[in-house]
Design an enzyme around this catalytic site. Structure first.
Site, PDB file in Angstrom:
ATOM      1  N   HIS A 215       0.836  -1.201   0.000  1.00 23.26           N
ATOM      2  CA  HIS A 215       0.000   0.000   0.000  1.00 23.26           C
ATOM      3  C   HIS A 215       0.871   1.250   0.000  1.00 23.26           C
ATOM      4  O   HIS A 215       1.777   1.380   0.822  1.00 23.26           O
ATOM      5  CB  HIS A 215      -0.919  -0.030   1.220  1.00 23.26           C
ATOM      6  CG  HIS A 215      -1.914   1.076   1.244  1.00 23.26           C
ATOM      7  ND1 HIS A 215      -2.284   1.690   2.406  1.00 23.26           N
ATOM      8  CD2 HIS A 215      -2.617   1.693   0.255  1.00 23.26           C
ATOM      9  CE1 HIS A 215      -3.170   2.632   2.142  1.00 23.26           C
ATOM     10  NE2 HIS A 215      -3.387   2.651   0.832  1.00 23.26           N
TER      11      HIS A 215
ATOM     12  N   ASP B 105       8.008   7.354 -20.508  1.00 24.66           N
ATOM     13  CA  ASP B 105       8.349   7.404 -21.922  1.00 24.66           C
ATOM     14  C   ASP B 105       9.833   7.066 -22.073  1.00 24.66           C
ATOM     15  O   ASP B 105      10.514   6.768 -21.094  1.00 24.66           O
ATOM     16  CB  ASP B 105       7.990   8.768 -22.521  1.00 24.66           C
ATOM     17  CG  ASP B 105       8.698   9.941 -21.855  1.00 24.66           C
ATOM     18  OD1 ASP B 105       9.804   9.764 -21.292  1.00 24.66           O
ATOM     19  OD2 ASP B 105       8.150  11.050 -21.897  1.00 24.66           O
TER      20      ASP B 105
ATOM     21  N   TYR C 207       6.164  14.061 -22.159  1.00 26.58           N
ATOM     22  CA  TYR C 207       5.516  13.997 -20.847  1.00 26.58           C
ATOM     23  C   TYR C 207       4.600  12.785 -20.679  1.00 26.58           C
ATOM     24  O   TYR C 207       3.656  12.823 -19.891  1.00 26.58           O
ATOM     25  CB  TYR C 207       4.771  15.299 -20.533  1.00 26.58           C
ATOM     26  CG  TYR C 207       5.693  16.487 -20.552  1.00 26.58           C
ATOM     27  CD1 TYR C 207       6.561  16.724 -19.488  1.00 26.58           C
ATOM     28  CD2 TYR C 207       5.731  17.351 -21.645  1.00 26.58           C
ATOM     29  CE1 TYR C 207       7.438  17.799 -19.513  1.00 26.58           C
ATOM     30  CE2 TYR C 207       6.606  18.430 -21.676  1.00 26.58           C
ATOM     31  CZ  TYR C 207       7.450  18.645 -20.602  1.00 26.58           C
ATOM     32  OH  TYR C 207       8.327  19.708 -20.624  1.00 26.58           O
ATOM     33  N   ALA C 208       4.890  11.705 -21.372  1.00 24.02           N
ATOM     34  CA  ALA C 208       4.102  10.472 -21.235  1.00 24.02           C
ATOM     35  C   ALA C 208       4.681   9.652 -20.084  1.00 24.02           C
ATOM     36  O   ALA C 208       5.310   8.606 -20.278  1.00 24.02           O
ATOM     37  CB  ALA C 208       4.103   9.686 -22.543  1.00 24.02           C
ATOM     38  N   ASN C 209       4.501  10.167 -18.879  1.00 21.87           N
ATOM     39  CA  ASN C 209       5.007   9.543 -17.659  1.00 21.87           C
ATOM     40  C   ASN C 209       3.914   9.580 -16.608  1.00 21.87           C
ATOM     41  O   ASN C 209       3.166  10.549 -16.518  1.00 21.87           O
ATOM     42  CB  ASN C 209       6.228  10.308 -17.126  1.00 21.87           C
ATOM     43  CG  ASN C 209       7.299  10.484 -18.168  1.00 21.87           C
ATOM     44  OD1 ASN C 209       7.893   9.519 -18.623  1.00 21.87           O
ATOM     45  ND2 ASN C 209       7.541  11.725 -18.569  1.00 21.87           N
TER      46      ASN C 209
END
Length: 130
Positions: A20, A28, A119-121
């Site tokens: 948890h 990217d 910014y594909a993170n």
């Protein structure tokens, strides 16, 4: 052989070990990976595998409490932002790209995809399923 969608043994092991609030990054091809953080590099070539395909596959096995993205995605990769907003709703938290990079130092692992869009993170915070 596994019956679920996630076949990559390294990713499957990391997901199984998450507790948890543990963090997992899907990145990217350009996100810096900090020293000391487990790197799972699945990038083959430009765009393969994609960020979306990787995320959707990981989500078949991971319960997510929160998801963090960089605010720069809103302007620089709006289609992906809208997709993630629809997918996560109120669980989606917007932070700066610098804060996202700093947070990634605390991740259990970073999965590097072949994604070639800016910014594909995303940082996924593990939830509980009860």
């Amino acid at each position: 052989m596994k019956k679920t969608y996630l076949l990559n043994s390294e990713i499957s092991e990391v997901v199984a070990r998450l507790g948890h609030t543990d963090l997992l990054v899907i990145a990217d091809s350009g996100l810096p990976i900090p020293d000391g953080v487990k790197r799972i590099d699945i990038a083959l070539t430009k765009g393969i595998p994609s960020f979306k395909d990787t995320l959707n596959t990981v989500l078949t096995e991971l319960g997510v409490e929160k998801a963090y993205i960089a605010k720069e995605m809103i302007d620089k990769n709006n289609d992906l932002y809208l997709y993630l907003l629809e997918l996560f709703g109120e669980k989606l938290i917007i932070i700066s790209h610098e804060d996202l990079k700093a947070m990634s130092k605390n991740a259990r692992a970073i999965i590097r995809t072949g994604e070639y869009k800016p910014y594909a993170n995303i940082i996924l915070e593990s939830g509980v399923e009860f």
